[in-house]
Write a protein that holds these residues in place. Structure first.
Motif, mmCIF file in Angstrom:
data_model
loop_
_atom_site.group_PDB
_atom_site.id
_atom_site.type_symbol
_atom_site.label_atom_id
_atom_site.label_comp_id
_atom_site.label_asym_id
_atom_site.label_seq_id
_atom_site.Cartn_x
_atom_site.Cartn_y
_atom_site.Cartn_z
ATOM 1 N N GLN A 1 35.100 1.691 8.316
ATOM 2 C CA GLN A 1 35.438 1.114 7.021
ATOM 3 C C GLN A 1 34.595 1.722 5.898
ATOM 4 O OE1 GLN A 1 37.718 -0.724 5.911
ATOM 5 N NE2 GLN A 1 36.979 -1.503 3.956
ATOM 6 N N ASP A 2 33.283 1.767 6.093
ATOM 7 C CA ASP A 2 32.377 2.212 5.027
ATOM 8 C C ASP A 2 32.405 3.722 4.815
ATOM 9 O OD1 ASP A 2 31.687 -0.428 4.811
ATOM 10 O OD2 ASP A 2 29.729 -0.218 5.779
ATOM 11 N N LYS A 3 32.452 4.483 5.908
ATOM 12 C CA LYS A 3 32.382 5.940 5.807
ATOM 13 C C LYS A 3 33.747 6.621 5.913
ATOM 14 C CE LYS A 3 27.787 5.960 7.978
ATOM 15 N NZ LYS A 3 26.971 6.471 9.121
ATOM 16 N N GLY A 4 34.641 6.012 6.680
ATOM 17 C CA GLY A 4 35.946 6.625 6.901
ATOM 18 C C GLY A 4 37.054 6.094 6.027
ATOM 19 N N CYS B 1 40.407 18.081 16.909
ATOM 20 C CA CYS B 1 39.038 18.582 16.779
ATOM 21 C C CYS B 1 39.005 19.772 15.829
ATOM 22 C CB CYS B 1 38.492 18.994 18.147
ATOM 23 S SG CYS B 1 36.724 19.389 18.140
ATOM 24 N N GLY B 2 37.999 19.812 14.959
ATOM 25 C CA GLY B 2 37.863 20.887 13.998
ATOM 26 C C GLY B 2 37.434 22.199 14.637
ATOM 27 N N ASP B 3 37.843 23.305 14.021
ATOM 28 C CA ASP B 3 37.510 24.613 14.588
ATOM 29 C C ASP B 3 36.027 24.960 14.451
ATOM 30 O OD1 ASP B 3 37.525 24.945 11.854
ATOM 31 O OD2 ASP B 3 38.913 26.638 11.843
ATOM 32 N N ASP B 4 35.297 24.239 13.585
ATOM 33 C CA ASP B 4 33.861 24.468 13.436
ATOM 34 C C ASP B 4 33.022 23.375 14.097
ATOM 35 O OD1 ASP B 4 34.137 26.832 11.896
ATOM 36 O OD2 ASP B 4 34.566 25.643 10.123
ATOM 37 N N ASP B 5 33.657 22.517 14.877
ATOM 38 C CA ASP B 5 32.956 21.408 15.528
ATOM 39 C C ASP B 5 32.163 21.932 16.726
ATOM 40 O OD1 ASP B 5 32.410 18.952 17.111
ATOM 41 O OD2 ASP B 5 33.748 18.019 15.650
ATOM 42 N N LEU C 1 36.021 8.509 17.503
ATOM 43 C CA LEU C 1 35.429 9.782 17.112
ATOM 44 C C LEU C 1 34.129 10.018 17.879
ATOM 45 C CD1 LEU C 1 32.731 9.522 15.013
ATOM 46 C CD2 LEU C 1 34.486 8.493 13.600
ATOM 47 N N SER C 2 33.872 11.281 18.230
ATOM 48 C CA SER C 2 32.636 11.711 18.873
ATOM 49 C C SER C 2 32.327 10.856 20.109
ATOM 50 C CB SER C 2 31.486 11.683 17.856
ATOM 51 O OG SER C 2 30.364 12.398 18.334
ATOM 52 N N MET C 3 31.247 10.081 20.113
ATOM 53 C CA MET C 3 30.959 9.209 21.246
ATOM 54 C C MET C 3 32.132 8.269 21.500
ATOM 55 S SD MET C 3 27.795 6.498 21.741
ATOM 56 C CE MET C 3 28.502 5.232 20.648
ATOM 57 N N GLY C 4 32.740 7.784 20.439
ATOM 58 C CA GLY C 4 33.906 6.917 20.574
ATOM 59 C C GLY C 4 35.138 7.664 21.044
ATOM 60 N N GLY C 5 35.227 8.966 20.726
ATOM 61 C CA GLY C 5 36.325 9.765 21.254
ATOM 62 C C GLY C 5 36.219 9.905 22.764
ATOM 63 N N GLY C 6 34.995 10.170 23.241
ATOM 64 C CA GLY C 6 34.774 10.218 24.679
ATOM 65 C C GLY C 6 35.010 8.871 25.330
ATOM 66 N N GLY C 7 34.587 7.802 24.628
ATOM 67 C CA GLY C 7 34.828 6.464 25.149
ATOM 68 C C GLY C 7 36.313 6.150 25.257
ATOM 69 N N ASP D 1 40.901 23.052 10.111
ATOM 70 C CA ASP D 1 39.662 23.568 9.534
ATOM 71 C C ASP D 1 38.694 22.406 9.322
ATOM 72 O OD1 ASP D 1 37.894 25.401 8.319
ATOM 73 O OD2 ASP D 1 38.541 24.716 6.345
ATOM 74 N N GLY D 2 37.488 22.518 9.847
ATOM 75 C CA GLY D 2 36.514 21.447 9.651
ATOM 76 C C GLY D 2 35.529 21.348 10.787
ATOM 77 N N GLY D 3 34.533 20.498 10.584
ATOM 78 C CA GLY D 3 33.483 20.299 11.570
ATOM 79 C C GLY D 3 33.364 18.852 11.992
ATOM 80 N N HIS D 4 32.157 18.481 12.406
ATOM 81 C CA HIS D 4 31.876 17.142 12.910
ATOM 82 C C HIS D 4 31.509 16.255 11.718
ATOM 83 C CE1 HIS D 4 31.397 15.193 16.832
ATOM 84 N NE2 HIS D 4 30.394 14.483 16.333
ATOM 85 N N THR D 5 32.496 15.924 10.894
ATOM 86 C CA THR D 5 32.233 15.269 9.614
ATOM 87 C C THR D 5 33.204 14.124 9.368
ATOM 88 O OG1 THR D 5 33.759 16.680 8.350
ATOM 89 C CG2 THR D 5 31.488 17.492 8.654
ATOM 90 N N TRP D 6 32.791 13.220 8.471
ATOM 91 C CA TRP D 6 33.660 12.106 8.105
ATOM 92 C C TRP D 6 34.881 12.567 7.318
ATOM 93 C CZ3 TRP D 6 34.369 7.567 10.023
ATOM 94 C CH2 TRP D 6 33.347 6.966 10.753
ATOM 95 N N GLU D 7 34.755 13.645 6.583
ATOM 96 C CA GLU D 7 35.920 14.187 5.895
ATOM 97 C C GLU D 7 37.016 14.525 6.905
ATOM 98 O OE1 GLU D 7 37.207 17.943 2.999
ATOM 99 O OE2 GLU D 7 35.180 17.832 3.841
ATOM 100 N N TYR D 8 36.604 15.140 8.017
ATOM 101 C CA TYR D 8 37.572 15.508 9.053
ATOM 102 C C TYR D 8 38.200 14.261 9.679
ATOM 103 C CZ TYR D 8 39.782 18.117 12.786
ATOM 104 O OH TYR D 8 40.726 18.665 13.627
ATOM 105 N N TRP D 9 37.379 13.276 10.018
ATOM 106 C CA TRP D 9 37.895 12.088 10.712
ATOM 107 C C TRP D 9 38.731 11.212 9.786
ATOM 108 C CZ3 TRP D 9 32.141 11.834 12.094
ATOM 109 C CH2 TRP D 9 31.860 12.777 13.087
#
Length: 284
Positions: free
Chosen positions: A74-77, A230-234, A152-158, A260-268
């Motif tokens: 909510q706050d970041k995404g 997943c972003g190509d720079d992740d 996302l990330s840890m939550g994506g694996g979860g 295009d993107g990395g491990h960022t909130w913009e991407y998610w």
């Protein structure tokens, strides 16, 4: 003509605002007997939820990443803005979205992780306590056809781990930049919470699980539709593409999106615009 078109556009904008005007995000909690603590979670309630107490909704469980908590999406995404827009336009179905808390910023002293591990049985909490409580209270879910999971990330694996271990519970899984495996250093402090988490992530590596699954288990897992993003720079790009190749090798219905993107909130944040329509198409 220009005035007419301008007025028409204003009317459409007004309708969209009206449709999303009573959507809400609330913070709720549950006293967990499994974990021995109170756990908070956020719930997105779609437009019309308060007006029609008889309406039942599909449900999406949206998992956060390492060092975050239930407020991150909510706050970041800004997930509410994305959900409002997509549901108002009809690109996504009206649904309840639940964001549980499985972590915090202090990884040394606060547990992070979605799997059961020594001292932290979050998976048991999720399926035995959180899921049934939420779905009864918020008139949502109730069957795999009305339930999906993403993160996302840890939550994506979860989300991948939960889908493969509980294929009868979810119709779709949308992992973003998923953390799927971890190195466990032999000299790491055995009681360090990050050491325990890393070991749990490694233990639940989905590639290993898929390779060791029986034919019957694989057939059950194939009921779930997967969409990996997943972003190509992740830095987790290789893990995600390896999972995609393994799913295709095992004849799963799986898609992969690389932007295009990395491990960022913009991407998610942008990934949500694909996630919500995807899970909507899988709800029955």
């Amino acid at each position: 003509m220009k005035k007419t078109m301008k007025r028409f556009c204003c009317i459409l904008a007004g309708l969209a605002l009206t449709m999303s005007a009573d959507a809400a995000v609330v913070r709720d909690s549950i006293q967990s007997q499994v974990l021995g603590v109170k756990r908070y979670f956020m719930v997105y309630l779609p437009a019309g939820f308060q007006r029609d107490p008889e309406q039942h909704y599909p449900i999406l469980y949206l998992l956060h990443g390492l060092t975050d908590d239930e407020r991150a999406w909510q706050d970041k995404g800004q997930m509410d803005r994305v959900a409002d827009e997509l549901m108002a336009s009809g690109e996504a179905r009206q649904m309840v979205i639940v964001m549980p808390c499985a972590g915090g910023p202090d990884t040394k002293n606060v547990w992070n992780g979605y799997f059961n591990m020594k001292g932290w049985s979050f998976e048991d909490h999720f399926f035995q306590e959180l899921l049934p409580t939420v779905e009864q209270k918020y008139r949502a879910g109730g069957s795999r056809e009305q339930r999906a999971i993403a993160g996302l990330s840890m939550g994506g694996g979860g989300s991948v781990g939960y889908a493969l271990s509980h294929p009868d519970m979810f119709s779709a899984c949308y992992p973003m930049s998923a953390w799927l495996d971890a190195d466990v250093r032999p000299d790491a402090a055995p009681d360090n919470k990050m050491t325990i988490l890393s070991a749990a992530v490694h233990e639940h590596n989905p590639l290993t699980k898929l390779d060791n699954a029986s034919d019957a288990e694989l057939n059950a897992m194939r009921q779930i539709n997967f969409f990996l993003d997943c972003g190509d720079d992740d830095f987790l790009f290789e893990q995600n593409t390896e999972l995609y190749k393994k799913l295709r090798q095992k004849r799963f219905n799986a898609q992969l999106r690389v932007r295009d993107g990395g491990h960022t909130w913009e991407y998610w944040h942008n990934a949500l615009r694909l996630c919500l329509p995807f899970v909507s198409r899988n709800f029955k």
